[in-house]
Every structure is written in structure tokens, then in C-alpha cells.
Design a protein around this motif. Structure first.
Motif, PDB file in Angstrom:
ATOM      1  N   GLU A 149       0.853  -1.193   0.000  1.00  0.00           N
ATOM      2  CA  GLU A 149       0.000   0.000   0.000  1.00  0.00           C
ATOM      3  C   GLU A 149       0.887   1.241   0.000  1.00  0.00           C
ATOM      4  O   GLU A 149       1.988   1.218   0.543  1.00  0.00           O
ATOM      5  CB  GLU A 149      -0.881   0.024   1.260  1.00  0.00           C
ATOM      6  N   ASP A 150       0.389   2.331  -0.576  1.00  0.00           N
ATOM      7  CA  ASP A 150       1.118   3.597  -0.472  1.00  0.00           C
ATOM      8  C   ASP A 150       1.237   3.978   0.993  1.00  0.00           C
ATOM      9  O   ASP A 150       0.291   3.803   1.768  1.00  0.00           O
ATOM     10  CB  ASP A 150       0.379   4.716  -1.219  1.00  0.00           C
ATOM     11  N   ASP A 151       2.389   4.469   1.379  1.00  0.00           N
ATOM     12  CA  ASP A 151       2.651   4.910   2.757  1.00  0.00           C
ATOM     13  C   ASP A 151       2.425   3.810   3.788  1.00  0.00           C
ATOM     14  O   ASP A 151       2.059   4.083   4.937  1.00  0.00           O
ATOM     15  CB  ASP A 151       1.810   6.145   3.104  1.00  0.00           C
ATOM     16  N   GLU A 152       2.625   2.566   3.400  1.00  0.00           N
ATOM     17  CA  GLU A 152       2.464   1.434   4.314  1.00  0.00           C
ATOM     18  C   GLU A 152       3.528   1.493   5.406  1.00  0.00           C
ATOM     19  O   GLU A 152       4.692   1.769   5.143  1.00  0.00           O
ATOM     20  CB  GLU A 152       2.588   0.122   3.540  1.00  0.00           C
ATOM     21  N   LYS A 153       3.124   1.245   6.617  1.00  0.00           N
ATOM     22  CA  LYS A 153       4.045   1.166   7.757  1.00  0.00           C
ATOM     23  C   LYS A 153       4.418  -0.301   7.929  1.00  0.00           C
ATOM     24  O   LYS A 153       3.679  -1.078   8.507  1.00  0.00           O
ATOM     25  CB  LYS A 153       3.400   1.712   9.033  1.00  0.00           C
ATOM     26  N   TYR A 154       5.562  -0.658   7.415  1.00  0.00           N
ATOM     27  CA  TYR A 154       5.993  -2.050   7.411  1.00  0.00           C
ATOM     28  C   TYR A 154       6.854  -2.319   8.635  1.00  0.00           C
ATOM     29  O   TYR A 154       7.734  -1.531   8.968  1.00  0.00           O
ATOM     30  CB  TYR A 154       6.786  -2.332   6.122  1.00  0.00           C
ATOM     31  N   GLN A 155       6.604  -3.448   9.271  1.00  0.00           N
ATOM     32  CA  GLN A 155       7.365  -3.833  10.457  1.00  0.00           C
ATOM     33  C   GLN A 155       8.607  -4.598  10.025  1.00  0.00           C
ATOM     34  O   GLN A 155       8.522  -5.733   9.580  1.00  0.00           O
ATOM     35  CB  GLN A 155       6.503  -4.689  11.389  1.00  0.00           C
ATOM     36  N   LEU A 156       9.763  -3.946  10.155  1.00  0.00           N
ATOM     37  CA  LEU A 156      11.025  -4.592   9.801  1.00  0.00           C
ATOM     38  C   LEU A 156      11.416  -5.602  10.877  1.00  0.00           C
ATOM     39  O   LEU A 156      11.093  -5.423  12.054  1.00  0.00           O
ATOM     40  CB  LEU A 156      12.124  -3.550   9.640  1.00  0.00           C
ATOM     41  N   PRO A 157      12.143  -6.651  10.493  1.00  0.00           N
ATOM     42  CA  PRO A 157      12.564  -7.656  11.475  1.00  0.00           C
ATOM     43  C   PRO A 157      13.461  -7.036  12.557  1.00  0.00           C
ATOM     44  O   PRO A 157      14.354  -6.240  12.247  1.00  0.00           O
ATOM     45  CB  PRO A 157      13.365  -8.657  10.634  1.00  0.00           C
ATOM     46  N   PRO A 158      13.232  -7.372  13.824  1.00  0.00           N
ATOM     47  CA  PRO A 158      14.027  -6.809  14.922  1.00  0.00           C
ATOM     48  C   PRO A 158      15.535  -7.028  14.760  1.00  0.00           C
ATOM     49  O   PRO A 158      16.327  -6.142  15.072  1.00  0.00           O
ATOM     50  CB  PRO A 158      13.490  -7.512  16.165  1.00  0.00           C
ATOM     51  N   ALA A 159      15.936  -8.192  14.269  1.00  0.00           N
ATOM     52  CA  ALA A 159      17.374  -8.465  14.102  1.00  0.00           C
ATOM     53  C   ALA A 159      17.992  -7.499  13.096  1.00  0.00           C
ATOM     54  O   ALA A 159      19.105  -7.001  13.296  1.00  0.00           O
ATOM     55  CB  ALA A 159      17.592  -9.903  13.649  1.00  0.00           C
ATOM     56  N   PHE A 160      17.269  -7.207  12.031  1.00  0.00           N
ATOM     57  CA  PHE A 160      17.737  -6.246  11.030  1.00  0.00           C
ATOM     58  C   PHE A 160      17.879  -4.861  11.662  1.00  0.00           C
ATOM     59  O   PHE A 160      18.886  -4.178  11.475  1.00  0.00           O
ATOM     60  CB  PHE A 160      16.777  -6.196   9.839  1.00  0.00           C
ATOM     61  N   LEU A 161      16.877  -4.453  12.420  1.00  0.00           N
ATOM     62  CA  LEU A 161      16.915  -3.130  13.061  1.00  0.00           C
ATOM     63  C   LEU A 161      18.077  -3.019  14.045  1.00  0.00           C
ATOM     64  O   LEU A 161      18.713  -1.959  14.132  1.00  0.00           O
ATOM     65  CB  LEU A 161      15.577  -2.847  13.759  1.00  0.00           C
TER      66      LEU A 161
END
Length: 170
Positions: free
Chosen positions: A79-91
Motif C-alpha cells: 500500500e502507499d505509505d504502508e508502515k511495514y514492520q522490519l525484522p528486529p534483528a535487522f533493526l
């Protein structure tokens, strides 16, 4: 009509930019509004819309990231402007590199900044490896939704790293 249909090319995550530019010039001449000056108002409007769409499509297809985004949107997975949850390990990995980069900038250590830039670029390559075969071997209707969701995860992670790189001068 989507951008792929407009250009009469198959839906793909990688677009042949040379062939695309050739097709763009053919289509831009075909739909240029100046050639429709004596046509009906409806035909003039259609030509104007297709001409504008051609320009937007060329911009999207000229960027691999934007092409991936567009395909994911076509498939209803983004979706436009989607708030995607990145993986915690990546963050956590990115946060650590970000902190090191901030420290190196404060210390004025060009060598350390350059080393960190290389680490970030290596991280980008590492992110691409698991999806490389999916991106390069994409077949519309054959590539699964699960595979496309992996591409979505890659897209957001890469976008995050690109934004991080853009915040610092190297």
C-alpha cells in the motif's frame, strides 16, 4: 491499463531499460497530444492521459526499486505509505552500524566512515542474496505470493538502508 500493458511488456521485477526507452519513443510519438489536435475531445483527452502515463511509467521503470514497488502494488501486496514492520534483528544490526557511523563522524575519522560505508554496502548485498533468484527469475503468475512477500521484506530493508546512507556524506 497498467504500465506494463501500456508498454506491451510482461510484468517483471527487472525491466530491460534499453528496450523500454525504444518503446517509450515509439509510444510517445504515437500518443503525443500534438498529433491529436484535430481529433475529438475524447481522443485528445485519451492521448493526453496516455502521454502522461508514459512519462510516469518510464520514471518507475527506470528505477529497480520503484519497479519492485509497482509490481508489489499491482499484486495487492503493498500500500502507499504502508508502515511495514522490519525484522528486529535487522533493526538491531542497522542501529549498531548507525551508532558507529555517528561516532566516526563526531571523531572526524574519514577512514572509519569509509569502512562503515563498505559495511553498509556489504549489508545491502547480503540482503539481496536471498531474493536474487526470485527477482531475476520472476515469472508473472508463477512466482508465488510467499516469494513476493520476501521481495517486499527486501524492498523495505533496502529502502531503510538507502535512507540511512542518504543521511550521511561519505
Amino acid at each position: 491499463m497498467n504500465y506494463f500493458e501500456l508498454f506491451n511488456i510482461p510484468v517483471n521485477l527487472l525491466v530491460d531499460t534499453l528496450a523500454l526507452k525504444k518503446q517509450f519513443y515509439v509510444l510517445s510519438r504515437k500518443f503525443h497530444p500534438d498529433f491529436f489536435s484535430t481529433a475529438s475531445a475524447e481522443e485528445q483527452e485519451d492521448a493526453l492521459q496516455k502521454s502522461a502515463m508514459l512519462n510516469k511509467a518510464l520514471k518507475v521503470f527506470s528505477s529497480p526499486d520503484e519497479t519492485i514497488k509497482y509490481v508489489l502494488q499491482l499484486k495487492g501486496l503493498l500500500e502507499d505509505d504502508e508502515k511495514y514492520q522490519l525484522p528486529p534483528a535487522f533493526l538491531m544490526d542497522v542501529m549498531e552500524v548507525n551508532e558507529q557511523l555517528a561516532d566516526a563522524k563526531m571523531d572526524g575519522s574519514e577512514q572509519q566512515i569509509t569502512t562503515l560505508k563498505l559495511e553498509i554496502e556489504a549489508l545491502q548485498k547480503k540482503l539481496y542474496e536471498p531474493v536474487k533468484n526470485i527477482v531475476e527469475g520472476y515469472k508473472d503468475g508463477i512466482t508465488t505470493e510467499k516469494e513476493l512477500l520476501q521481495i517486499k521484506n527486501y524492498y523495505f530493508q533496502k529502502k531503510y538502508i538507502d535512507r540511512m546512507l542518504g543521511n550521511f556524506e561519505f
